[in-house]
Each structure stands twice: as C-alpha cells, then as structure tokens.
Design a protein around this motif. Structure first.
Motif, PDB file in Angstrom:
ATOM      1  N   SER A  16      41.407  25.300  40.080  1.00 27.84           N
ATOM      2  CA  SER A  16      40.699  25.021  38.834  1.00 27.84           C
ATOM      3  C   SER A  16      41.399  23.917  38.050  1.00 27.84           C
ATOM      4  O   SER A  16      40.752  22.997  37.524  1.00 27.84           O
ATOM      5  CB  SER A  16      40.610  26.295  37.992  1.00 27.84           C
ATOM      6  N   ALA A  17      42.725  23.987  37.981  1.00 27.54           N
ATOM      7  CA  ALA A  17      43.471  22.952  37.266  1.00 27.54           C
ATOM      8  C   ALA A  17      43.310  21.599  37.946  1.00 27.54           C
ATOM      9  O   ALA A  17      43.169  20.570  37.276  1.00 27.54           O
ATOM     10  CB  ALA A  17      44.952  23.335  37.182  1.00 27.54           C
ATOM     11  N   VAL A  70      40.704  20.598  39.804  1.00 28.66           N
ATOM     12  CA  VAL A  70      39.341  20.115  39.543  1.00 28.66           C
ATOM     13  C   VAL A  70      39.235  19.571  38.123  1.00 28.66           C
ATOM     14  O   VAL A  70      38.647  18.497  37.893  1.00 28.66           O
ATOM     15  CB  VAL A  70      38.328  21.252  39.789  1.00 28.66           C
ATOM     16  N   ASP A  71      39.778  20.304  37.141  1.00 30.35           N
ATOM     17  CA  ASP A  71      39.727  19.836  35.755  1.00 30.35           C
ATOM     18  C   ASP A  71      40.437  18.493  35.609  1.00 30.35           C
ATOM     19  O   ASP A  71      39.965  17.601  34.881  1.00 30.35           O
ATOM     20  CB  ASP A  71      40.375  20.872  34.831  1.00 30.35           C
ATOM     21  N   ASN A  72      41.553  18.340  36.292  1.00 29.38           N
ATOM     22  CA  ASN A  72      42.293  17.080  36.216  1.00 29.38           C
ATOM     23  C   ASN A  72      41.472  15.933  36.803  1.00 29.38           C
ATOM     24  O   ASN A  72      41.423  14.827  36.233  1.00 29.38           O
ATOM     25  CB  ASN A  72      43.629  17.219  36.942  1.00 29.38           C
ATOM     26  N   ILE A 127      38.219  15.821  37.030  1.00 31.44           N
ATOM     27  CA  ILE A 127      37.102  15.553  36.111  1.00 31.44           C
ATOM     28  C   ILE A 127      37.557  14.669  34.970  1.00 31.44           C
ATOM     29  O   ILE A 127      36.863  13.708  34.577  1.00 31.44           O
ATOM     30  CB  ILE A 127      36.518  16.881  35.590  1.00 31.44           C
ATOM     31  N   ARG A 128      38.754  14.958  34.416  1.00 31.57           N
ATOM     32  CA  ARG A 128      39.272  14.121  33.336  1.00 31.57           C
ATOM     33  C   ARG A 128      39.506  12.693  33.808  1.00 31.57           C
ATOM     34  O   ARG A 128      39.238  11.723  33.086  1.00 31.57           O
ATOM     35  CB  ARG A 128      40.566  14.728  32.785  1.00 31.57           C
ATOM     36  N   GLU A 170      36.081  11.044  34.132  1.00 30.83           N
ATOM     37  CA  GLU A 170      35.564  10.718  32.808  1.00 30.83           C
ATOM     38  C   GLU A 170      36.303   9.523  32.211  1.00 30.83           C
ATOM     39  O   GLU A 170      35.699   8.668  31.544  1.00 30.83           O
ATOM     40  CB  GLU A 170      35.692  11.935  31.890  1.00 30.83           C
TER      41      GLU A 170
END
Length: 447
Positions: A329-330, A332-334, A336-337, A340
C-alpha cells in the motif's frame, strides 16, 4: 514382598493375631521347652502369644527372604575398613550425600581386591544383601570393589571429556543446525518410558504435522551404549528422519553413565542428522550433551526446541501478511504521488514550453547564419567590383572606347607593325562599335 507382609503380620491385632489371654498362659506355653518345627506356625500371621516363633526361626526366615533379593552395585565412601584377615574383611560405606551407612563384608577374593583401599576412598561395590543368622544382622556381602575416588568414574569421564575435546568432537564448527520445520523426528528412548510420552505429546501440541520414528533402547546398564549407538546409526541412515532426539528421564550419576560412553559420544559426533540430547534433568550432564548439536534440559524441553509452535507461526504469518500489505500500500501510494507530480509538471501540462528554447536557438542560428551569409556576399561583391574595374581598365574595349582601332590581318593576327603589310592585303579594323574591312594601299614603315 511376601516376606514383608509376613513380617508385618507378626503379633499384634493388626497382624490378625489374638490378644494374649494372660501373662501366665504365655509363660506356661513357652516354658514347656522347644517345640518340633512341624508344630510351629508356618506363617507370621499364624503366630500368637501362646504359640510364637523362636528367634532362630525368625532369623532364618529373614535370611531366606533376603537371599532372594538380587545383587546390585552400590556407591559410597569408606568410613571404616578392616582387611587384616585374609579370609574375611569388613567395610562401612556411607552415602555420598545422605547420613546413611551400610555394613559391607566379604571373603577371600573380596579381601584381595580391597586390601589397598583406605578410609575416605569413594568406591563402587558389587554384592548382594545377606543376613548373619547368629545375630540376625543385615549386611551387604560383596564380591567386587572398584575405586571412584581420585580416579573415580567421574574423573574417568572427565579424562575422556578432555581427550574427545582435544580431538575436536565438541567443537562448535561440527554442530549442525536443526531444521526449522521438521517433518519426521527420530526418537530414541526406553520402552514405555515417560520421556517418550513427554516428547510426543508436546511435539504434537506444538506442531501436529510431524511424524515419529521411535526406537526403543536400554537407557541404563551395560546394554545401554550398544543399543543407543545402533539406534543413532539406524536413524541417521534413514533419509526420512530430519532430526534425532535421545531422551531419558532423570536418574543417579550411575544410571546416566551409559550416555558418557566413548562409543555413544563418537556416534553422536559422527551423526550427520541433527541430534538433540535430552538426558536427565536440567542439572544432569553427560558427555552426549557436549557432542550433540543441541542439549535440551529435559525431554519436554527437547520437544519445544525441535519444532516451532504452530500458534506462534500463525501469528508470524499474520504479522508478515499485514506487513506486506502495508508495504504494498505504501509503495502504491508513493507511485501515485510520483505520477501526480509528473502529471502536474509544465512539460506535460504545456508541452510546447519544451520547444521554446529549441525554437529560440533555431531562430538565433538562422539570424546569425543570414548575417554571416550577407557579409560573405557583400565581401564577394566588393571583390568582384574590384576585379571588374581592373579588367575594365585592362580591357582592349577601353582603348577602343577612347577612339582607337585594332587592325588584324586576314589570318586574324593583330597587326602591330606596318612593315608586315603589303599593298593589297586585306585588313580588318575593329572599332569601339563594329569593324571595317579594308585593303591596304601601301605601308609606311617607321622612320
């Protein structure tokens, strides 16, 4: 056991005997003199105050009962010794840990073996219980004696330990790591021993998937070493066995002596399969403990050390799954950031901005190239003009333009001497504009 029951039944109400009817009756019965043996009570419970056993019968019955007891090895410290007579000798042995003593006697062969022993020596003695009928005295009739003082069994074991240690049998480099998840355990123990149940029960509670291959062996006495050696070699040769446990409950030093046998220690050190020693209790030590890959304080402790706890493993798996999910999860979030961030950059929102510096470079280059070419053309124009002026100045046309003419003979040669013309020669006169063909009437030479 029969003798104990019979002895306990001698006299008194608890023995089933009758209460004495009176002191005079007992005295009357006894004062009549010794009775024949066939008239005496056969069993202790049949005796009464009126019909008792003589002391000689009691002493003989004690002797007959004790004679059925088996022989044994006993260990202790000599506190008294008398070997002055060649035919018989006496020793008093005291327990090494308790304030308990026993009388030991022996005959000629025993005296020959014991004559060099002294008070204070620790010894092991072999013999059997014996009743001296004359005094109804219990003693231990010995036939063998061995020293375990300064050169006792413990000292011998210590010498063996030093020898085997010097050979490297106890080195940590020779230890084999236990498998984390064994599927088959080889177990060496006594038949119907509590150690077997302790190991199997605790292993099944912790790791039910494991199987066992059990070999029963003598775990004390002279048959112990060969049995244990054979069992170790058999399980070591079995490809299904992942780890071996040698298990035995607690006991005295002599009970555990077989596990300090040199052959047992060498077989343990040579074993390729990981081997765990679980002999005795926590305070008990034998040489197999030093040669094994792991020493467990008890058989139960061995069970805990050879297999993991299934509940702990489930907790570890659950924790690992949770950790993996958090990490994924971390991650994937990284990402995504990052995406973006990339998407918000001017290079993506206004991609034409990436071309502006290149366009400026091209424009500047074109301008510089135009200016350079213009200077080159100008320089070349000036050069041409200069050359044109030079050519013009040197051109025959310039001369013609000033009113002169060029005379050429009929063969096209320029006539520069009058002497080369004869009357009637055809001449061509080239003027500023056009040409005139004429004939020479005469030639006037220079002069």
């Amino acid at each position: 056991m029969r003798f104990y029951q019979e002895s306990a039944a001698m006299g008194g109400p608890a023995a089933g005997g009758q209460q004495p009817s009176g002191e005079s009756n007992a005295m009357d019965s006894i004062s009549n003199g010794p009775k024949p043996l066939d008239q005496l009570p056969r069993l202790a419970r049949d005796t009464t105050a009126e019909n008792p056993w003589p002391v000689s019968v009691v002493s003989q019955k004690y002797h007959d009962a004790v004679e059925r007891w088996p022989g044994a090895w006993i260990e202790g410290q000599i506190v008294e010794i008398n070997m002055r007579r060649a035919s018989s000798g006496y020793i008093t042995l005291r327990d090494s840990f308790e304030e308990i003593s026993i009388s030991v006697m022996g005959f000629r062969n025993f005296v020959a073996l014991a004559k060099d022993f002294r008070q204070g020596d620790r010894v092991v003695v072999h013999g059997r219980p014996n009743i001296w009928v004359k005094a109804t005295r219990l003693s231990f009739q010995a036939d063998d004696i061995r020293r375990i003082g300064a050169g006792d069994l413990k000292a011998q074991i210590d010498e063996l330990r030093k020898k085997l240690k010097g050979e490297g049998l106890f080195d940590a480099d020779n230890k084999v790591e236990l498998p984390e998840f064994p599927s088959c355990i080889g177990l060496i123990c006594a038949p119907q021993a509590r150690a077997e149940g302790d190991v199997i029960t605790n292993v099944n509670l912790r790791w039910p998937a494991v199987s066992f291959k059990v070999i029963h062996a003598h775990v004390q006495g002279p048959q112990c070493p060969p049995d244990v050696i054979a069992a170790i070699q058999k399980l070591d040769a079995d490809p299904d066995v992942d780890v071996i446990i040698v298990a035995r409950g607690g006991g005295s030093f002599e009970d555990l002596i077989g596990f300090s046998d040199e052959g047992v220690v060498r077989a343990t050190a040579a074993c390729q399969t990981p081997i765990v020693s679980a002999v005795g209790h926590e305070d008990d030590w034998t040489l197999i403990d030093l040669a094994s890959d792991l020493r467990a304080s008890t058989p139960t402790d061995a069970a805990k050390k050879v297999v993991p706890d299934v509940h702990e493993q489930w907790q570890l798996i659950g924790g690992a799954i949770q950790e993996m999910r958090m990490r994924v999860s971390a991650g994937v979030d990284n990402e995504i950031r990052l995406i973006e961030g990339y998407a918000s950059r001017p290079s993506l929102t206004q991609p034409q901005t990436m071309l502006e510096p290149h366009q400026r470079f091209i424009d500047q280059s074109r301008q510089q190239m135009h200016m350079g070419l213009t200077r080159i053309v100008d320089d070349a124009g000036l050069t041409i003009e200069k050359l044109q002026a030079s050519l013009t100045a040197l051109s025959p046309q310039s001369t013609l333009d000033r009113g002169y003419a060029v005379v050429q003979t009929a063969d096209g040669h320029v006539l520069d001497e009058a002497g080369r013309v004869k009357a009637g020669d055809r001449l061509t006169l080239t003027l500023r504009k056009g040409a005139v063909v004429a004939k020479a009437e005469s030639a006037l030479p220079e002069g």
